[in-house]
Design a protein around this motif. Structure first.
Motif, PDB file in Angstrom:
ATOM      1  N   ASP A 107       2.568   2.264  -2.298  1.00 21.54           N
ATOM      2  CA  ASP A 107       2.408   2.840  -3.629  1.00 21.54           C
ATOM      3  C   ASP A 107       1.013   3.396  -3.885  1.00 21.54           C
ATOM      4  O   ASP A 107       0.740   3.883  -4.977  1.00 21.54           O
ATOM      5  CB  ASP A 107       2.724   1.794  -4.699  1.00 21.54           C
ATOM      6  CG  ASP A 107       4.207   1.564  -4.829  1.00 21.54           C
ATOM      7  OD1 ASP A 107       4.950   2.543  -4.756  1.00 21.54           O
ATOM      8  OD2 ASP A 107       4.622   0.404  -5.001  1.00 21.54           O
ATOM      9  N   LEU A 108       0.132   3.307  -2.883  1.00 26.91           N
ATOM     10  CA  LEU A 108      -1.242   3.792  -3.084  1.00 26.91           C
ATOM     11  C   LEU A 108      -1.306   5.213  -3.659  1.00 26.91           C
ATOM     12  O   LEU A 108      -2.071   5.453  -4.599  1.00 26.91           O
ATOM     13  CB  LEU A 108      -2.026   3.701  -1.769  1.00 26.91           C
ATOM     14  CG  LEU A 108      -3.504   4.090  -1.869  1.00 26.91           C
ATOM     15  CD1 LEU A 108      -4.285   3.048  -2.648  1.00 26.91           C
ATOM     16  CD2 LEU A 108      -4.117   4.274  -0.490  1.00 26.91           C
ATOM     17  N   PRO A 109      -0.495   6.155  -3.145  1.00 31.20           N
ATOM     18  CA  PRO A 109      -0.581   7.512  -3.706  1.00 31.20           C
ATOM     19  C   PRO A 109      -0.230   7.582  -5.197  1.00 31.20           C
ATOM     20  O   PRO A 109      -0.672   8.492  -5.887  1.00 31.20           O
ATOM     21  CB  PRO A 109       0.430   8.298  -2.871  1.00 31.20           C
ATOM     22  CG  PRO A 109       0.512   7.558  -1.585  1.00 31.20           C
ATOM     23  CD  PRO A 109       0.378   6.114  -1.962  1.00 31.20           C
ATOM     24  N   PHE A 110       0.560   6.625  -5.700  1.00 30.55           N
ATOM     25  CA  PHE A 110       0.837   6.586  -7.141  1.00 30.55           C
ATOM     26  C   PHE A 110      -0.383   6.090  -7.916  1.00 30.55           C
ATOM     27  O   PHE A 110      -0.625   6.502  -9.041  1.00 30.55           O
ATOM     28  CB  PHE A 110       2.001   5.627  -7.449  1.00 30.55           C
ATOM     29  CG  PHE A 110       3.351   6.147  -7.068  1.00 30.55           C
ATOM     30  CD1 PHE A 110       3.581   7.501  -6.909  1.00 30.55           C
ATOM     31  CD2 PHE A 110       4.411   5.274  -6.870  1.00 30.55           C
ATOM     32  CE1 PHE A 110       4.835   7.983  -6.562  1.00 30.55           C
ATOM     33  CE2 PHE A 110       5.672   5.736  -6.524  1.00 30.55           C
ATOM     34  CZ  PHE A 110       5.883   7.087  -6.367  1.00 30.55           C
ATOM     35  N   ALA A 111      -1.127   5.171  -7.307  1.00 30.96           N
ATOM     36  CA  ALA A 111      -2.203   4.501  -8.029  1.00 30.96           C
ATOM     37  C   ALA A 111      -3.564   5.156  -7.827  1.00 30.96           C
ATOM     38  O   ALA A 111      -4.432   5.062  -8.690  1.00 30.96           O
ATOM     39  CB  ALA A 111      -2.271   3.029  -7.603  1.00 30.96           C
ATOM     40  N   LEU A 112      -3.749   5.802  -6.676  1.00 34.88           N
ATOM     41  CA  LEU A 112      -5.055   6.383  -6.378  1.00 34.88           C
ATOM     42  C   LEU A 112      -5.172   7.766  -7.028  1.00 34.88           C
ATOM     43  O   LEU A 112      -4.328   8.622  -6.808  1.00 34.88           O
ATOM     44  CB  LEU A 112      -5.229   6.513  -4.859  1.00 34.88           C
ATOM     45  CG  LEU A 112      -6.641   6.783  -4.355  1.00 34.88           C
ATOM     46  CD1 LEU A 112      -7.544   5.578  -4.579  1.00 34.88           C
ATOM     47  CD2 LEU A 112      -6.624   7.154  -2.876  1.00 34.88           C
ATOM     48  N   PRO A 113      -6.201   7.984  -7.834  1.00 41.25           N
ATOM     49  CA  PRO A 113      -6.358   9.297  -8.470  1.00 41.25           C
ATOM     50  C   PRO A 113      -6.417  10.419  -7.436  1.00 41.25           C
ATOM     51  O   PRO A 113      -6.990  10.245  -6.356  1.00 41.25           O
ATOM     52  CB  PRO A 113      -7.684   9.166  -9.211  1.00 41.25           C
ATOM     53  CG  PRO A 113      -7.809   7.721  -9.496  1.00 41.25           C
ATOM     54  CD  PRO A 113      -7.206   7.027  -8.319  1.00 41.25           C
ATOM     55  N   THR A 114      -5.827  11.554  -7.786  1.00 40.10           N
ATOM     56  CA  THR A 114      -5.698  12.637  -6.805  1.00 40.10           C
ATOM     57  C   THR A 114      -7.050  13.173  -6.358  1.00 40.10           C
ATOM     58  O   THR A 114      -7.197  13.572  -5.207  1.00 40.10           O
ATOM     59  CB  THR A 114      -4.849  13.781  -7.383  1.00 40.10           C
ATOM     60  OG1 THR A 114      -5.410  14.176  -8.633  1.00 40.10           O
ATOM     61  CG2 THR A 114      -3.427  13.355  -7.584  1.00 40.10           C
ATOM     62  N   ALA A 115      -8.044  13.185  -7.246  1.00 41.72           N
ATOM     63  CA  ALA A 115      -9.356  13.684  -6.843  1.00 41.72           C
ATOM     64  C   ALA A 115      -9.952  12.794  -5.756  1.00 41.72           C
ATOM     65  O   ALA A 115     -10.642  13.275  -4.852  1.00 41.72           O
ATOM     66  CB  ALA A 115     -10.290  13.748  -8.048  1.00 41.72           C
ATOM     67  N   VAL A 116      -9.665  11.501  -5.817  1.00 43.70           N
ATOM     68  CA  VAL A 116     -10.196  10.561  -4.823  1.00 43.70           C
ATOM     69  C   VAL A 116      -9.556  10.809  -3.460  1.00 43.70           C
ATOM     70  O   VAL A 116     -10.248  10.966  -2.444  1.00 43.70           O
ATOM     71  CB  VAL A 116      -9.973   9.102  -5.276  1.00 43.70           C
ATOM     72  CG1 VAL A 116     -10.468   8.138  -4.209  1.00 43.70           C
ATOM     73  CG2 VAL A 116     -10.671   8.839  -6.598  1.00 43.70           C
ATOM     74  N   LEU A 171       0.808  -1.234   0.000  1.00 38.17           N
ATOM     75  CA  LEU A 171       0.000   0.000   0.000  1.00 38.17           C
ATOM     76  C   LEU A 171       0.837   1.278   0.000  1.00 38.17           C
ATOM     77  O   LEU A 171       0.298   2.368  -0.146  1.00 38.17           O
ATOM     78  CB  LEU A 171      -0.954   0.008   1.192  1.00 38.17           C
ATOM     79  CG  LEU A 171      -2.224  -0.852   1.036  1.00 38.17           C
ATOM     80  CD1 LEU A 171      -3.087  -0.747   2.281  1.00 38.17           C
ATOM     81  CD2 LEU A 171      -3.036  -0.455  -0.185  1.00 38.17           C
TER      82      LEU A 171
END
Lengths: 278, 292
Positions: free
Chosen positions: A101-110, A99
């Protein structure tokens, strides 16, 4: 062997060079040059006025200040996380590692609306802080939290492989020479990790300065107080002040390019220190 | 080299006192929970706590559906283009020596360090009404910015370096020997590429593609600048989320967000799998060499 004859072994030099350069130019270089050309249509006085208005300067202070602070916090906690993930065994470690890497994978708006919900007055964390008068959402503190999220994986993922490859001999040698564990860390391990930590810091900083999506929902976006520079560019665009928006964009772009060159230098240093390529 | 953390703990030279170890683990877990776990859990909680009906209504709304369609379209166009570029750039950089290689590497990274807002702005400056081609486009009744083509261009820009960035270190580490052998044995360029290079890089390639795709589907800032924000026409999923959120339709906003969060989780699962595959592939290679 000369360079030319070495290149003759493989086919496709011309094709890959041509395609790479053309595509890079069409998508990145030519459109980016529009910023420089548009900004140069301004007189020096108008340009200076556009980039030094009090509202713009306040946005630099906020964007660069929070980004710098977030990257520093990430440098410290990212190093700790990388260390814990490589050196220790604990329950749930694989999930933590995945997890990161979550900030790489999660769209910024989310992530943006999620942080806004968590830290608002009625949110999970917000309602705990509210009685003490601590406001996070719609303040610079909220921006800081979003930027810490965005930058964390950069530090962990640059330090982790260096730490993974670090052989134990150095530490053993230091230990046999009588150094205690703290001395070993500060005088042996940390100097080896320094270039990687700095690279991660610079990457996190570069990303945080330009970040938009995860910040605007939690920022409040009040001019002079919680208005980040990228938002100011959008505001100017919406007012059809293209020249003003472009002048600020060029300032940020020059900063990004300088930072990118520093990062490249740091990466070369990391490679040299640790004997890795790339 | 063993990656077993126990090897550090058994050795007094490489282990800390117990309290230091547990302190560091505790700090890490608290930091992890607040900054990574909490926002992820909150997305699903906010999406579902008003019940499945609200959730299903939000994700099956026709406007939501058109946002999903546009997001898929942008990804379907930008990912293959950036894939082709990534392969071409990685082949060029790792198989040949030439001057300006370092500069080229820096330029490929450029979209990573440019603010997404600027990524949108540049296309407004080129194709907008006051831009370079603005007059010509208006004359021919064509629209690029504040329309679908602008969204696709901005998406290509922000997801530009992902495949190249994934492949270059991998192909650099693998070296040129296998391709050299293939060429010496008489294979032509395409045969070497498809039968030697592609099988070697397939896992890295897959990871590059899913990262590129995650960014393409999730981009917000750049797309926001070039989108006309017309409901049902120029809104991607992230833009649709913004509109719902600003209308205080929080549950619907988080329902749409949960789709993207699931996409992110799938991306991470594939990443873990690919890393495991790459590790076993790398570990097998010395054995294969030893046998030959």
């Amino acid at each position: 062997m000369s360079k030319i004859s070495k290149n003759k072994i493989f086919p496709g030099f011309g094709l890959s060079l041509g395609y790479t350069i053309v595509y890079l130019s069409l998508i990145v270089l030519i459109p980016l040059s529009a910023v420089v050309l548009k900004a140069s249509s301004l007189t020096p006085e108008a340009f200076w006025q556009a980039i030094s208005a009090p509202r713009v300067v306040a946005s630099y202070r906020l964007s660069f200040g929070t980004a710098l602070l977030a990257a520093s916090i990430n440098a410290v906690f990212g190093l700790i996380l990388a260390w814990v993930l490589i050196r220790y065994q604990f329950w749930g470690k694989r999930i933590v590692d995945a997890l990161i890497d979550l900030p790489f994978a999660l769209p910024t708006a989310v992530s943006g609306i999620s942080f806004a919900a968590i830290y608002s007055k009625n949110g999970w964390v917000g309602h705990l802080l509210h009685p003490y008068g601590i406001k996070v959402a719609y303040t610079p503190l909220g921006i800081l939290i979003a930027l810490i999220f965005i930058g964390l994986p950069f530090v962990v993922r640059t330090v982790q492989p260096i730490l993974e490859d670090l052989e134990t001999e150095f530490e053993e040698a230091a230990s046999s020479l009588g150094a205690n564990r703290l001395q070993i860390f500060t005088k042996v391990v940390f100097p080896i990790l320094t270039p990687a930590v700095l690279t991660g810091f610079a990457l996190a900083f570069a990303r945080a300065v330009g970040e938009y999506g995860s910040v605007i929902f939690i920022a409040g976006n009040i001019p002079m107080v919680s208005e980040i520079t990228p938002l100011l560019i959008i505001t100017k665009l919406e007012q059809y002040d293209y020249a003003g928006a472009t002048a600020i964009a060029l300032t940020m772009l020059i900063f990004s390019v300088i930072l990118l060159l520093i990062i490249n230098g740091l990466q070369a240093w990391t490679a040299k220190r640790s004997g890795r390529s790339f | 080299m063993s990656l077993d953390p126990n090897r550090f703990q058994k050795n007094p030279a490489t282990s800390e006192p117990r309290w230091v170890k547990y302190l560091l683990i505790t700090i890490s877990l608290i930091f992890f929970s607040f900054f990574l776990l909490l926002p992820l859990v909150a997305v699903f909680y906010e999406a579902l706590h008003k019940g499945w009906q609200v959730y299903l209504k939000a994700v099956t709304d026709p406007i939501a559906f058109s946002a999903v369609k546009l997001t898929l379209l942008a990804a379907v166009i930008s990912v293959p283009l950036n894939l082709l570029f990534g392969i071409s750039a990685a082949w060029l950089i790792t198989k040949f020596d030439f001057r300006g290689k370092q500069l080229l590497l820096t330029l490929i990274d450029l979209p990573f360090s440019v603010s997404p807002v600027i990524a949108g702005l540049i296309y407004v400056l080129v194709f907008g009404a006051q831009g370079w081609f603005g007059g010509w486009l208006i004359e021919h009744d064509l629209k690029i910015v504040f329309a679908v083509p602008g969204i696709i261009l901005a998406t290509i820009f922000v997801s530009f370096p992902f495949v190249a960035r994934e492949l270059i270190p991998l192909m650099e580490a693998q070296g040129r020997e296998e391709e050299e052998a293939s060429t010496v044995l008489g294979a032509n360029g395409w045969q070497t590429f498809f039968r030697v290079t592609i099988p070697n890089i397939k896992w890295g390639l897959l990871y590059g593609i899913i990262l590129c795709n995650a960014r393409a589907m999730g981009e917000f800032g750049a797309v926001s600048v070039v989108s006309g924000h017309i409901r049902g026409q120029t809104n991607t999923i992230p833009l649709h989320i913004e509109i719902l959120y600003n209308e205080y339709n929080i549950a619907a906003a988080f329902s749409m967000a949960s789709i993207l969060a699931m996409l992110a989780l799938v991306t991470l699962v594939i990443k873990v799998y690919v890393e495991w595959k790459l590790k076993t592939q790398m570990n097998l290679e010395p054995i294969a060499e030893g046998q030959s």
